[in-house]
Design an enzyme around this catalytic site. Structure first.
Site, short mmCIF file in Angstrom:
data_model
loop_
_atom_site.label_atom_id
_atom_site.label_comp_id
_atom_site.label_asym_id
_atom_site.label_seq_id
_atom_site.Cartn_x
_atom_site.Cartn_y
_atom_site.Cartn_z
N ARG A 142 1.14 5.75 -5.12
CA ARG A 142 1.71 4.75 -4.62
C ARG A 142 2.62 4.05 -5.63
NH1 ARG A 142 -0.79 -0.93 -3.64
NH2 ARG A 142 0.23 -1.51 -1.30
N ILE A 149 5.27 -3.44 0.86
CA ILE A 149 4.22 -2.29 1.21
C ILE A 149 3.08 -3.09 1.76
CG2 ILE A 149 3.30 -0.15 0.83
CD1 ILE A 149 4.69 0.19 -1.37
N SER A 150 2.32 -2.59 2.85
CA SER A 150 1.11 -3.30 3.23
C SER A 150 0.16 -2.94 2.04
CB SER A 150 0.68 -2.67 4.54
OG SER A 150 1.51 -2.85 5.45
N GLN A 151 -1.23 -3.51 2.18
CA GLN A 151 -2.23 -3.29 1.35
C GLN A 151 -2.80 -1.76 1.61
OE1 GLN A 151 -5.20 -6.19 3.53
NE2 GLN A 151 -6.27 -5.10 1.87
N PHE A 194 2.61 -9.43 8.85
CA PHE A 194 3.71 -8.28 8.23
C PHE A 194 5.16 -9.22 8.23
CE2 PHE A 194 2.49 -3.86 8.54
CZ PHE A 194 1.17 -3.96 8.81
#
Ligand code: SAH
Length: 206
Positions: free
Chosen positions: A19, A45-47, A187
Site C-alpha cells: 500500500r 485512498i479509502s481505509q 467518500f
C-alpha cells in the site's frame, strides 16, 4: 458493523500489494494504519477495511472483467487485479492516472487498463462487466452504469450527499436490480456529467 472478509484469496492479495507504494513518500509511515490516506489533488485512498469490504462485495471468482470508477492512486485497482482477470479503471485527473500507471508498471501489474475520462459514463468499450466499483461518492447511481452491468453483475457504490453516504451493493438479476445498504461511509465526490458539478481544480478538488 460487518467486519468479516469472506474470501481467503482476498486476504492474500491485500497482504501482497504494498500500500505504501501508492502514496507520496511523506505518507509512507501511515500506509499500514487502518485509515484513509491522502494521495494529492484533494483525493484519498479509502481505509484498508473499506477497500477489502468493497472488493469482497464484488464476489469475484478470478475470471471476470471488472470496472472501477475513480482510479486515484491505483491501489484499489491493484487489489481488483489480483481478484479478477482484467480491470478497466477510469480517472478524471490525467495526472493521477499517469502516476497510477507508473506505480502499477513498477509493481508489474499488467491486467489493469487505466482510462482518463468521466467515469459517470462508465467505460463502454469493454462492457458488460461482472462487477463495477465506484470509489467516489455519487448523488445517485449514474444510470449508464446499470446498463454496463452484466446479468448477475454486482455494482458497489457510495450514494448520498456530499459529506455522508451509504455504501450500496446492487445486483442485476435479468433486467431487475436489487439493492442492499451495507454501511455508512464518507467518500470524496464523484464529479462529472452524472455526478456532482465540476469546479476549478486549483484548491484540490473540493
Ligand atoms: N480508488 C482510489 C481512490 C479513489 S479517490 C485508490 O485506490 O486510490 C476518488 C477518485 O475518483 C479521485 O481520484 C477522483 O479524481 C476520481 N473521480 C471523481 N470523479 C470522477 C469521474 N467522474 N470519473 C473518474 N474519476 C473520478
Amino acid at each position: 458493523m460487518r467486519r468479516g472478509i469472506r474470501t481467503p484469496h482476498l486476504l492474500e492479495v491485500l497482504r501482497q500489494v504494498p500500500r505504501h507504494r501508492f502514496v507520496p513518500p511523506d505518507m509512507h509511515n501511515w500506509a499500514y494504519e487502518d485509515g484513509p490516506l491522502s494521495i494529492g489533488l484533494g483525493q484519498t485512498i479509502s481505509q484498508p477495511y473499506i477497500v477489502a469490504l468493497m472488493t469482497d462485495l464484488c464476489n469475484l471468482q478470478g475470471d471476470e472483467t471488472v470496472l472501477e470508477i475513480g482510479t486515484g492512486s491505483g491501489y484499489q485497482a491493484a487489489i481488483l487485479a489480483g481478484m479478477a482477470a482484467l480491470v478497466h479503471t477510469v480517472e478524471r485527473h490525467a495526472e493521477l492516472a499517469k502516476r497510477a500507471r507508473r506505480t502499477l508498471d513498477e509493481l508489474k501489474i499488467t491486467n489493469v487498463h487505466i482510462h482518463v475520462g468521466d467515469g459517470t459514463l462508465g467505460w463502454q468499450d469493454a462492457a458488460p462487466y461482472a462487477a463495477i466499483m465506484v470509489t467516489a461518492a455519487a448523488p445517485r447511481v449514474p444510470p449508464i452504469l446499470f446498463k454496463q452491468l452484466a446479468p448477475g453483475g454486482r455494482l458497489v457504490i457510495p450514494v448520498g450527499s456530499r459529506w455522508s453516504q451509504v455504501l450500496q451493493r446492487w445486483v442485476r438479476t435479468g433486467e431487475e436490480f436489487d439493492s442492499e445498504d451495507i454501511l455508512p461511509v464518507a467518500f470524496v465526490p464523484l464529479r462529472g456529467r452524472d455526478g456532482w458539478e465540476t469546479n476549478g481544480m486549483n484548491n484540490g478538488d473540493w
